[in-house]
Structures are given as C-alpha cells and as structure tokens.
Design a protein around this motif. Structure first.
Motif, mmCIF file in Angstrom:
data_model
loop_
_atom_site.group_PDB
_atom_site.id
_atom_site.type_symbol
_atom_site.label_atom_id
_atom_site.label_comp_id
_atom_site.label_asym_id
_atom_site.label_seq_id
_atom_site.Cartn_x
_atom_site.Cartn_y
_atom_site.Cartn_z
ATOM 1 N N LEU B 73 0.837 -1.205 0.000
ATOM 2 C CA LEU B 73 0.000 0.000 0.000
ATOM 3 C C LEU B 73 0.865 1.246 0.000
ATOM 4 C CD1 LEU B 73 -2.734 -1.181 2.502
ATOM 5 C CD2 LEU B 73 -2.904 -0.927 0.012
ATOM 6 N N PRO B 74 0.351 2.349 -0.523
ATOM 7 C CA PRO B 74 1.148 3.578 -0.639
ATOM 8 C C PRO B 74 1.469 4.173 0.719
ATOM 9 C CG PRO B 74 -1.145 3.982 -1.221
ATOM 10 C CD PRO B 74 -1.006 2.503 -1.055
ATOM 11 N N SER B 75 2.554 4.891 0.778
ATOM 12 C CA SER B 75 2.952 5.573 2.004
ATOM 13 C C SER B 75 3.186 7.053 1.681
ATOM 14 C CB SER B 75 4.214 4.912 2.549
ATOM 15 O OG SER B 75 4.622 5.567 3.727
ATOM 16 N N PHE B 76 3.984 7.706 2.513
ATOM 17 C CA PHE B 76 4.309 9.100 2.228
ATOM 18 C C PHE B 76 5.094 9.187 0.925
ATOM 19 C CE2 PHE B 76 4.217 8.933 6.929
ATOM 20 C CZ PHE B 76 3.095 9.726 7.109
ATOM 21 N N GLU B 77 4.732 10.136 0.102
ATOM 22 C CA GLU B 77 5.472 10.356 -1.132
ATOM 23 C C GLU B 77 6.287 11.623 -0.938
ATOM 24 O OE1 GLU B 77 4.102 9.885 -5.760
ATOM 25 O OE2 GLU B 77 2.835 9.274 -4.089
ATOM 26 N N ASP B 78 7.570 11.513 -1.040
ATOM 27 C CA ASP B 78 8.437 12.634 -0.686
ATOM 28 C C ASP B 78 8.124 13.879 -1.526
ATOM 29 O OD1 ASP B 78 10.318 13.983 0.709
ATOM 30 O OD2 ASP B 78 11.942 12.553 0.317
ATOM 31 N N ALA B 79 8.229 15.010 -0.868
ATOM 32 C CA ALA B 79 8.041 16.301 -1.551
ATOM 33 C C ALA B 79 9.153 17.218 -1.071
ATOM 34 C CB ALA B 79 6.668 16.883 -1.180
ATOM 35 N N ASP B 80 9.783 17.884 -1.972
ATOM 36 C CA ASP B 80 10.921 18.726 -1.594
ATOM 37 C C ASP B 80 10.757 20.108 -2.206
ATOM 38 O OD1 ASP B 80 13.271 19.901 -0.941
ATOM 39 O OD2 ASP B 80 14.564 18.410 -1.892
ATOM 40 N N THR B 81 10.142 20.996 -1.428
ATOM 41 C CA THR B 81 9.835 22.324 -1.950
ATOM 42 C C THR B 81 10.800 23.371 -1.405
ATOM 43 O OG1 THR B 81 8.390 22.860 -0.105
ATOM 44 C CG2 THR B 81 7.397 21.737 -1.998
ATOM 45 N N GLY B 82 11.661 22.990 -0.496
ATOM 46 C CA GLY B 82 12.557 23.976 0.095
ATOM 47 C C GLY B 82 11.990 24.591 1.365
ATOM 48 N N LEU B 88 5.821 19.069 4.486
ATOM 49 C CA LEU B 88 4.985 18.241 5.367
ATOM 50 C C LEU B 88 3.533 18.267 4.908
ATOM 51 C CD1 LEU B 88 6.480 19.179 8.872
ATOM 52 C CD2 LEU B 88 6.785 17.045 7.580
ATOM 53 N N LYS B 89 3.046 19.455 4.584
ATOM 54 C CA LYS B 89 1.648 19.563 4.174
ATOM 55 C C LYS B 89 1.387 18.741 2.927
ATOM 56 C CE LYS B 89 1.033 24.076 6.313
ATOM 57 N NZ LYS B 89 1.069 25.530 6.081
ATOM 58 N N ARG B 90 2.296 18.794 1.972
ATOM 59 C CA ARG B 90 2.067 18.006 0.756
ATOM 60 C C ARG B 90 2.077 16.507 1.046
ATOM 61 N NH1 ARG B 90 4.579 21.051 -4.533
ATOM 62 N NH2 ARG B 90 3.712 23.090 -3.992
ATOM 63 N N MET B 91 3.075 16.103 1.813
ATOM 64 C CA MET B 91 3.148 14.677 2.114
ATOM 65 C C MET B 91 1.907 14.186 2.858
ATOM 66 S SD MET B 91 6.989 13.527 3.111
ATOM 67 C CE MET B 91 7.818 15.032 3.575
ATOM 68 N N LEU B 92 1.507 14.937 3.860
ATOM 69 C CA LEU B 92 0.375 14.469 4.669
ATOM 70 C C LEU B 92 -0.926 14.481 3.875
ATOM 71 C CD1 LEU B 92 1.097 15.971 8.206
ATOM 72 C CD2 LEU B 92 1.637 13.721 7.261
ATOM 73 N N ARG B 93 -1.079 15.524 3.067
ATOM 74 C CA ARG B 93 -2.300 15.571 2.246
ATOM 75 C C ARG B 93 -2.352 14.366 1.310
ATOM 76 N NH1 ARG B 93 -3.138 21.589 2.669
ATOM 77 N NH2 ARG B 93 -1.230 22.050 1.561
ATOM 78 N N GLY B 94 -1.211 14.094 0.662
ATOM 79 C CA GLY B 94 -1.174 12.941 -0.243
ATOM 80 C C GLY B 94 -1.466 11.645 0.499
#
Lengths: 197, 197, 197, 197
Positions: B73-82, B88-94
DNA sequence: TCGTAAGCGAGACGGTACGTCGAGTCTTGCT
DNA sequence: AGCAAGACTCGACGTACCGTCTCGCTTACGA
C-alpha cells in the motif's frame, strides 16, 4: 446516575451483581494475559466461574464486554498547578505509569484497532474514549482562561498534538512507553518545532 | 532484493508467482471489506482460487501475510519544496488521500492494534512501519541542513508531533481523515501551542 | 459391490475409512451404554477420537448415524429345515440371543420409537427395517410352496402375527426376551388361539 | 386414589389444580405436535403459562410428566358381545380410531422406545401400560369361561399374538394404522397360520 | 526423454470457539 | 408455602476456521 434502575419493573430473579463483577475482572485479567484477539468468551466464562449464557445475556459479543472492562481502567488524572506545561507533564506521566502497570497497554491498541471494522464496537467505544480525554481538555481551557494560550486556538487539535507522539509510539513503535520522554515531548509541542526567529 | 532465490538449489516445480500475487490481491480485497480480525485464511484462499496449503507454504499465518500485503500500500510520497511546512503539508495531504482511497484505513489500525499482543507480528511489522516513515524524516533532515530547525532537535520526536494528531484521529476519533485539517495541524506543530511572547 | 465409487470424480483428500469405522463402533458402544436419546454426537466424536465435523460431514444428524450403525447389528439368520415351525423357532431363538448379547435391545426400541416423530429418520430407517424382515418372509414363501400354508394367506400379516409378541414384550413389558418363550409362541401363532373344533 | 393428600399436613398455599391441568393439557398438545424427544419442559411451561418450577415441583422430569399425560389418553374400551372374535375386533377397531385421532400415535412409540434406557421411566410406565391391557385380558377370560378357548391357554401370550401385528405396524412399518386390517388380523390369530388339516 | 521432486487445487483431518438452547436449580416479589 | 418470571451453571448443539494432511495432477530440472 443510578444506572441500576431498569425501565421495566424487573420481574423474575435479578441479575447477579457478583457475576457481573467476576466477568469484568476475568476479562481484564485475560486481556492483560492474551490480548483482545486471543480473548475468548469461553475463556472469560471459565475464568469467572460463570456460564457463557450469563455473559451473552449482558453483552452482545466480546467487543462491548471489553469496552466496559476497559472503562474501569485508569485514565488521565487531572492536575492543576497553574501552568499548562506542568499540568500536561504530570497528567501524561501518571498516564504512562498506569499504562505500564495495568492491562491498558494491551487493551487500548486492540480496541482502537478493532473499531475500524466494527461499527457496533465503534459506537460503544466512542463515548468512553472521549470521556477519557476530558481532563486533558480541561487543562487547556484553564490555560486559555489564564491567557497562556491564544484565544482562538483549536483546543482539540492542541490536545492531539500533545498526546499524538504517545499514540505514535504505542501503535507504530511497538515500544514500551517511558515516562522520561514526557518532558521534552510537551516542551516541543508547546514551543513548536521551528526555530524561534 | 531478489527474494526469489532460495538457499537450496530449488529442484522440483517452482512456486507460482501468479498464485503469490493472487493471494496478496485477495488479502487486500478482504482486508478492505472485513478488516483484519474477520479476515480468514480460508477466505483468502477461496477468493484467490488457491489451496490453503499454498498460502501456508509461504506465510506462517495471517499476520505476516497481511504485513506483506500492507507493504504494497502507498505511504508518504516525498516532496521537496525547500520549505519544511510545505513539504509536510504536501506529504500528509497525499497520504490522507491514499488513506481514504485504499485499504489503508482498514489495514493500518488493525495491524497496529494487533501487534501489541503478537510478538511475531510485531517483528515483521516493525521494519515495514519504520520504512514508511522515512520520507518524513528526510524532510526534517533537509530542514535541519537549511537551518530551518534547531541543530539539536530530536527529529524522531518532531515527526511524531507532526503525525501524532493523525494517529489520534485514526485510533480514537474513529473518524474519517480530512485533507483540510493538514494545514492548521502542521502550522500548529511548527509554531507551538503556547502563545508567542 | 463397489459402493466405493462416487458420482463426482472425487477430488481432494478422500474420506478416511478408518474414521468411518471408528465412528460407527463408538456409536454402537454408546448406544448400548446410554441409549439413543442420551447419545450425543459430541460423545461419539470423543469416543471415536474424531472431530465433530468429521461426523457431520457424513451424517446429517444423529438419526441417520444411528440407523447406519444399527444396520451393522445382526438380524434374522435364515434357517431352512423343511418345516415352517422349525424354521421360525430357529430364527427367532437366534434373534433373541443376538438381541441379548449386542446393543440391539438398546437400539431397536429407541429407533423405532423415534421414527414416529422424525420423517427424515423414518425414511432412512424404512429400508433397513424391511431388509431385516426378509429372511422371515422367505421362510413363509417356502412353506407356501410346500403347501404347508394356504395359497392365499397374507404373508406379511402372518409374519407380523409371529413376531408380534416379541415386539409387545420389547416395547410394553420392558422385559428381557427369553429364548424359551419362542416354542409356545410359534406353536400358538401357527395353530391359532381358538380351540380346535 | 386421592393423590391430593400429602403426608405433611400442608401448610401454606395449596398447589393450584388449575396449573396442574394446564400443564397436562399443554403436554398432550405438544406431544402431538412435536413428539416426545422434541418436547421440552420449557416449552410446556410456556404453553401452559406456568413457571418451570411449578412443573418440577410435581414431576421429577419430563418422563413421568409424559407418562401421566399419557394416562389420560383413551385405551381399549371393553366390548362384551359373547364372542371372542367380535369382542377383539370391536376393541381393536375402537383403539385404532382413538390412535389416529389423539396424540396416542405420537406418545406411545416414544415412551415405549425411551423406557429401554430409562429405568425410572420404565418404572412409572409399567403399571399404566399394564392397566391399559386389562380390558383385552378380560375378554380372553370371558372366552375361557364360555369354553371358546382351551383351559390351559396362556392368556397373556394370546393377547400378545392378537395385538402384536399392531405393534409391528406401529414400530416397524412407520405406517398409519387402518381399522380395516383388524378383521383379517383377528381371524388369522384365532384360527392359526397353518392350514387346517 | 524421462524420472524425480516439489508445487498445485481440493478438501478431509482433529481441534477450538462460536452463539444458542434447554436442563434442572435458585432467587425475586406477589398471592 | 405456592406462584410466574427469569437468572443461574452446565453441557450439547451444529457451524466456521484453524493449521495439517493426503489425494491426483501439473510443471521443471538434471541424469
């Protein structure tokens, strides 16, 4: 109060309070020993010295039975020191101690995990679960009155941030909870993760 | 990698990869439908069109089977916005979206709840569980390198504070997770609960 | 003759003949000990060292099980001496001996009494019951061929008159059957009750 | 005779005759409906509108209760025409009619079958059972006085030969009894099976 | 090209627990 | 004391799964 009265005028032999207590005690015993999923109604009946029917007459299944037994376990004990951080630290430390010395650590994760698939269980678990959080929320309310925290802070969410790490430890780190972690944890939640400008 | 090789040089008919996949798929199906505790190996075998022995040949019991299925099953998908908050918001929303659209919401609480009483399960669940947190921790590490957060901050604990409220919702509020709660939640965790002086 | 073939091509593990025999033997044992109504499937399973499901897989309930076990018990053993009276006396004496030395005396009344209320049981009991009378009827047929008895005598009824007193003893006099009663009984039935003119 | 008196001089509330009758009536009802083995004391109590204890206060178990109820059912009704054959035919015809129109056909086989394994039941059933045969034996005694039958005939055995076929039908042919079979049956028993020289 | 060794679906095996029912006994409060 | 009601312990019911074990049948490799 007075949950003893029943609507119907109660004809026939009354239910045995003794059996009731024996069943709940046996349930807690066994929960601590084998956990929720390995707990059997048959086992509870045997341990309590009671017929299975006596259990099924009171609880529809093992879910509600365990919830009621769970309700007997200790929760947060309110502390009012005049300082939010101190209140929270005392409450959480006490809770962790209770956790490690009763069946709580065996019962709580099981119940919480099970409710996801069991609407009935979820329904009876809900109020118990909320009731246990109450002292925590009261501490935040006092802090708001004292002006320690912002007027428009979402107290529910704040409480979640504070106890969240405990939940994470419990469910995902499999680990024993340690009262020593409480201090830094509360401090971090109160001051924030980001470096102060 | 390469879990295909076995110590013994493997004579005889090789295990069917097709059956393997069918079993895992059936497991996820059934987990979503009935949950962990009501899931039966018999049911999985029937759904997968497979003999029970074929399952027991690969997994010792339903615990490890479910853990392996869970790993798909999917987990956190890394996001690197600087920016830590944005990451965190992107990862948690996803994550919440994945949660509400897969069997995750059914499987995770069950597994997490069960591990408390099942040492074996706990052992196989541990690495999977930790692996899934990795993207989250990486975001914190990047933030530390950028100087967004203090040098001596306990990143594990910080991660717990951030995802904690989600765990609380999940286990104690029975509730559906809502992606809208992510923004305020992350902000609160980063800035702290206490009013800034 | 080849009752072993089953219509369906028989996939899966075949049923254990050993278990089958153990169950029937245990059933006969227990029938002799406690009788039909006190016989429990649970008890049979325990005595036979078999799971309950193994019994229910073969027989729908205790009725048909007991009927099949009953079919293993001895019945009339044909005797052909050239004289109807002698044939009958030998058969009945042998039967009574079998009766008093096997579970027959315990099983037969129970089954016969139960069939009145249990259509299903009645259906499976019927052919077994009739089959057991066959040697008796053959003796009457031989007697008719020899001219010992009238051409238009109802053989069924004649057989009933001969064995009737045994049934009466069995069901209403609670009594042990005694081989000595056979001689006068058969004589009376053959010669008639009324004084010869 | 006068089962109303009890040894002790009976202080307190007397037993309700009404309840007594209601219980027996309910027992007969249910016997006819479901038979002996499916009859439950609980069911009788419910049907009679009576507490279970009220039944157990009067009868030790369902056996004696059923026997007493059975005693209320019709038996042979004496007929005295001056001819043995005619007497027997009238009695048997009447009996068969009663049989097919009351619970008799349900109760009699059950009780007769059960007594084999239940000494207690056998003991209480015995006198009732014998009492019911009395009219039959009286007919034979009258026939002996009239010289219709031999002086040294065993009347018990003669009676068994006459009613035997009915018992056989009842227990082994599962069949409904038919009043038409009585004539030939009695004739056969009286004249004998063997062709007259 | 074949035998051998393992995997395969199917389903029976001895068990354990389920949730229900009835047995026979024991309180209740009322008559 | 007896009564209706109904809870009590106990034990069997018939079912569902457990994890293991044959069956007869594919596969695939190595001799």
């Amino acid at each position: 109060m007075a949950s003893r009265e029943r609507g119907t005028s109660s004809t026939g032999r009354p239910r045995s309070e003794e059996a009731h207590q024996a069943i709940l005690a046996a349930t807690l015993d066994l929960l601590a020993e084998v956990g929720y999923s390995a707990l059997t109604v048959e086992g509870v009946a045997a341990r309590a010295g009671v017929g299975k029917a006596t259990i099924y007459r009171r609880w529809a299944s093992k879910g509600p039975l365990v919830v009621e037994a769970f309700g007997l376990l200790p929760s947060f004990e309110d502390a009012d020191t005049g300082d939010l951080g101190e209140d929270l630290k005392r409450m959480l430390r006490g809770y962790i101690l209770a956790f490690n010395s009763t069946a709580l650590s065996a019962v709580l994760p099981s119940l919480a995990g099970e409710r996801a698939h069991d609407a009935e269980l979820s329904k009876v678990f809900e109020p118990v679960s909320l009731g246990r959080r109450a002292p925590l929320l009261r501490a935040f309310e006092r802090a708001r009155e004292r002006g320690e925290i912002s007027e428009d802070l979402d107290l529910e969410m704040a409480a979640d941030v504070v106890v969240g790490p405990i939940a994470v430890c419990l469910f995902f780190k499999g680990g024993r909870l340690n009262a020593k972690m409480v201090g830094p944890m509360v401090d971090l939640a109160l001051q924030g993760i980001r470096k102060e400008a």
